[in-house]
Motif scaffolding. Sequence first.
Motif: not given
Length: 262
Positions: A19-24
């Motif tokens: 999820l974090l990777l996707f947001v970044v």
Amino acid sequence: MLESSSVLLFIVFVLLFILLLFVVLIRTNGTAALIWHELIKEKITNFIMNQSKEQRILNFVLQNAVRGDPRSVMETIDKYCSEKEWAMNVGDVKGVILDKTVEEINPSIALELGTYCGYSAVRIARLLKAGACLLTVEFNPEFAAIAKQMIEFAGVQDKVKLLQGPSEVIIPQLKKKYEVDTLDFVFLDHWKDRYAPDTILLQECSLLRKGSVLLADNIIFPGAPEFIKYIRNNPRFQCSTYPSHLEYMKVQDAMEKAVFLG
Ligand SMILES: C[S@@+](CC[C@H](N)C(=O)[O-])C[C@H]1O[C@@H](n2cnc3c(N)ncnc32)[C@H](O)[C@@H]1O
Ligand SMILES: [Mg+2]
């Protein structure tokens, strides 16, 4: 028991990481961001609200901006598109480059290719001197209808003529149908594969004079490689690049200014 809870913890950790990777990714990668904003988020919201994003932008302006105040309209669109839903307006950052170019040229007659919701049309029109005119071209009838209301709400309708149709059809009609002699300023912000052919068309139709200025948006993202190759290798144009960012994002972008030397 301990083993299964640590497996669960591991799965949660992996999902959070993804999820974090996707947001970044959607904040820094233009293509990922557009896929998310334009193809996924926008389509879902349209379905739920039974309304287009452009209609939502207009409604937000009608409810929150000051009628007859172009700056308030621009700021309200920027607020909506940076906080709620991304949209392809030139935006507040590249908008300053657009403002400076318009102020420097002080055009009597300007052409915009790609009106969308009318954000840049309002932005340009508010800087025009008395008697000057902006012709803005949009082929999508839904966007043209939104832009008409936006331009009227901003109070710049006397300075803007909205021409509905494809640029390749409208440009050859400018002299006879719209009584244009030559253009002082052209803002290219429609589909990127039309930048080069429409620049050639403007010359073929004798719509450029010595000193006419073209300003092209999005030359890095999504990019207009054919136009850049054409204009930078053409001795009839003097080019300069203004590095910037894609509207409402951290993604790298730039605008290209090209002065026609005659
Ligand atoms: C990036 S948006 C324009 C944004 C606008 N200039 C602004 O900053 O507020 C591009 C628009 O160009 C329109 N468009 C694309 N190709 C076109 C063409 N060949 N003729 C007329 N309109 C076109 C699209 O429908 C879209 O609304
Ligand atoms: Mg643009």
